[in-house]
Design a protein around this motif. Structure first.
Motif, PDB file in Angstrom:
ATOM      1  N   ARG A 165       0.831  -1.201   0.000  1.00 38.47           N
ATOM      2  CA  ARG A 165       0.000   0.000   0.000  1.00 38.47           C
ATOM      3  C   ARG A 165       0.866   1.252   0.000  1.00 38.47           C
ATOM      4  N   ILE A 166       0.270   2.339  -0.427  1.00 33.83           N
ATOM      5  CA  ILE A 166       0.962   3.627  -0.534  1.00 33.83           C
ATOM      6  C   ILE A 166       0.490   4.542   0.594  1.00 33.83           C
ATOM      7  N   GLY A 167       1.454   5.181   1.249  1.00 36.69           N
ATOM      8  CA  GLY A 167       1.153   6.139   2.306  1.00 36.69           C
ATOM      9  C   GLY A 167       1.940   7.424   2.091  1.00 36.69           C
ATOM     10  N   THR A 168       1.829   8.326   3.054  1.00 35.39           N
ATOM     11  CA  THR A 168       2.522   9.613   2.961  1.00 35.39           C
ATOM     12  C   THR A 168       3.408   9.797   4.197  1.00 35.39           C
ATOM     13  N   ALA A 169       4.653  10.210   3.955  1.00 34.28           N
ATOM     14  CA  ALA A 169       5.580  10.459   5.059  1.00 34.28           C
ATOM     15  C   ALA A 169       5.142  11.721   5.807  1.00 34.28           C
ATOM     16  N   LYS A 170       4.909  11.602   7.104  1.00 29.33           N
ATOM     17  CA  LYS A 170       4.533  12.764   7.917  1.00 29.33           C
ATOM     18  C   LYS A 170       5.761  13.459   8.479  1.00 29.33           C
ATOM     19  N   THR A 171       6.874  12.715   8.542  1.00 32.07           N
ATOM     20  CA  THR A 171       8.151  13.288   8.995  1.00 32.07           C
ATOM     21  C   THR A 171       9.238  12.743   8.079  1.00 32.07           C
ATOM     22  N   ASP A 172      10.438  13.277   8.202  1.00 30.44           N
ATOM     23  CA  ASP A 172      11.558  12.726   7.441  1.00 30.44           C
ATOM     24  C   ASP A 172      11.851  11.309   7.940  1.00 30.44           C
ATOM     25  N   ASP A 197      14.683   7.931   7.423  1.00 28.70           N
ATOM     26  CA  ASP A 197      15.839   7.300   6.780  1.00 28.70           C
ATOM     27  C   ASP A 197      16.031   5.914   7.377  1.00 28.70           C
ATOM     28  N   SER A 198      17.083   5.243   6.970  1.00 25.26           N
ATOM     29  CA  SER A 198      17.266   3.850   7.380  1.00 25.26           C
ATOM     30  C   SER A 198      17.713   3.698   8.830  1.00 25.26           C
ATOM     31  N   LEU A 199      18.233   4.772   9.432  1.00 26.95           N
ATOM     32  CA  LEU A 199      18.721   4.679  10.805  1.00 26.95           C
ATOM     33  C   LEU A 199      17.797   5.319  11.829  1.00 26.95           C
ATOM     34  N   SER A 200      17.084   6.358  11.422  1.00 26.83           N
ATOM     35  CA  SER A 200      16.171   7.001  12.371  1.00 26.83           C
ATOM     36  C   SER A 200      14.736   6.905  11.845  1.00 26.83           C
ATOM     37  N   PRO A 201      13.863   6.290  12.622  1.00 24.50           N
ATOM     38  CA  PRO A 201      12.481   6.120  12.157  1.00 24.50           C
ATOM     39  C   PRO A 201      11.735   7.435  12.072  1.00 24.50           C
ATOM     40  N   GLY A 202      10.786   7.447  11.179  1.00 23.04           N
ATOM     41  CA  GLY A 202       9.887   8.581  11.035  1.00 23.04           C
ATOM     42  C   GLY A 202       8.458   8.086  11.154  1.00 23.04           C
ATOM     43  N   THR A 203       7.533   8.906  10.669  1.00 21.88           N
ATOM     44  CA  THR A 203       6.126   8.558  10.771  1.00 21.88           C
ATOM     45  C   THR A 203       5.486   8.578   9.386  1.00 21.88           C
ATOM     46  N   VAL A 204       4.619   7.588   9.142  1.00 19.11           N
ATOM     47  CA  VAL A 204       3.905   7.493   7.867  1.00 19.11           C
ATOM     48  C   VAL A 204       2.411   7.474   8.167  1.00 19.11           C
ATOM     49  N   ASN A 205       1.649   8.207   7.346  1.00 17.57           N
ATOM     50  CA  ASN A 205       0.195   8.157   7.427  1.00 17.57           C
ATOM     51  C   ASN A 205      -0.268   7.149   6.377  1.00 17.57           C
ATOM     52  N   LEU A 206      -0.936   6.097   6.846  1.00 20.56           N
ATOM     53  CA  LEU A 206      -1.397   5.038   5.963  1.00 20.56           C
ATOM     54  C   LEU A 206      -2.853   4.734   6.304  1.00 20.56           C
ATOM     55  N   SER A 207      -3.746   5.054   5.377  1.00 24.89           N
ATOM     56  CA  SER A 207      -5.184   4.825   5.570  1.00 24.89           C
ATOM     57  C   SER A 207      -5.701   5.496   6.839  1.00 24.89           C
ATOM     58  N   GLY A 208      -5.243   6.697   7.088  1.00 21.86           N
ATOM     59  CA  GLY A 208      -5.720   7.450   8.239  1.00 21.86           C
ATOM     60  C   GLY A 208      -5.068   7.088   9.562  1.00 21.86           C
ATOM     61  N   GLN A 209      -4.125   6.161   9.549  1.00 22.25           N
ATOM     62  CA  GLN A 209      -3.433   5.779  10.775  1.00 22.25           C
ATOM     63  C   GLN A 209      -1.958   6.145  10.666  1.00 22.25           C
TER      64      GLN A 209
END
Length: 148
Positions: A92-99, A101-113
Motif C-alpha cells: 500500500r501507498i502512504g505519505t511520510a509525515k516526517t523525514d 531514513d534507514s537509521l532514524s524512524p519517522g512517521t507514515v500516514n497510511l489509511s488514516g493511521q
C-alpha cells in the motif's frame, strides 16, 4: 421398533444427519457431500431400490457433488486467501509525515493511521513524499519512496 431402526430409509436419514452435524462442527467442506449422497440414497430406499444400488447411488452422488461443486464453494468462500491485519498493508501507498531514513524512524500516514517507519534504502525520504510499504518488522513499516 428394531426393524424401523435397521431399515434402509432410517439408516440413510441418520447418515445424512450425522454427516450434516459433522460438517457444521468442522466447516471443512468434507462431509457435506456425503450428506447429499445419503439424501439421494434415502430417496432411492423410499422407492424400494435394492441396497447395492442405494450404496452405488450414495457413492456416485457424493463423488459428483464433491468434484463438481467443491471448487465453486472454495472460490465463493475464499477460505484462507484474504490478507488480514498487517499483511493487508504490504504494497500500500502512504505519505511520510516526517523525514524518514534507514537509521532514524519517522512517521507514515497510511489509511488514516500513523505508523512508525524506516526507509529500506540508504536514502532519506522527506516529509510529504509518497512511500510504499515493502514489509513490516515488529511495529515498524519498512518503506521505499514512490516515484511521482
Amino acid at each position: 421398533m428394531l426393524d424401523i431402526i435397521l431399515s434402509a430409509p432410517a439408516f440413510w436419514l441418520l447418515a445424512a444427519i450425522v454427516f450434516g452435524v459433522i460438517e457444521s462442527i468442522t466447516m471443512g467442506l468434507i462431509t457435506i457431500w456425503f450428506a447429499g449422497g445419503a439424501l439421494a440414497a434415502l430417496v432411492a430406499s423410499v422407492l424400494n431400490v435394492s441396497i447395492p444400488v442405494q450404496i452405488a447411488i450414495f457413492l456416485v452422488v457424493s463423488i459428483v457433488l464433491m468434484v463438481g461443486t467443491r471448487k465453486i464453494f472454495i472460490e465463493k468462500l475464499r477460505t484462507g486467501n484474504e490478507k488480514t491485519n498487517v499483511e493487508a498493508l504490504i504494497g500500500r501507498i502512504g505519505t511520510a509525515k516526517t523525514d524518514i531514513d534507514s537509521l532514524s524512524p519517522g512517521t507514515v500516514n497510511l489509511s488514516g493511521q500513523e505508523w512508525s517507519a524506516i526507509c529500506m534504502e540508504d536514502e532519506c525520504i522527506t516529509e510529504g513524499k509518497k512511500v510504499k510499504v515493502e514489509r513490516i518488522e515488529g511495529v515498524k513499516l519498512i518503506v521505499t519512496p514512490v516515484e511521482e
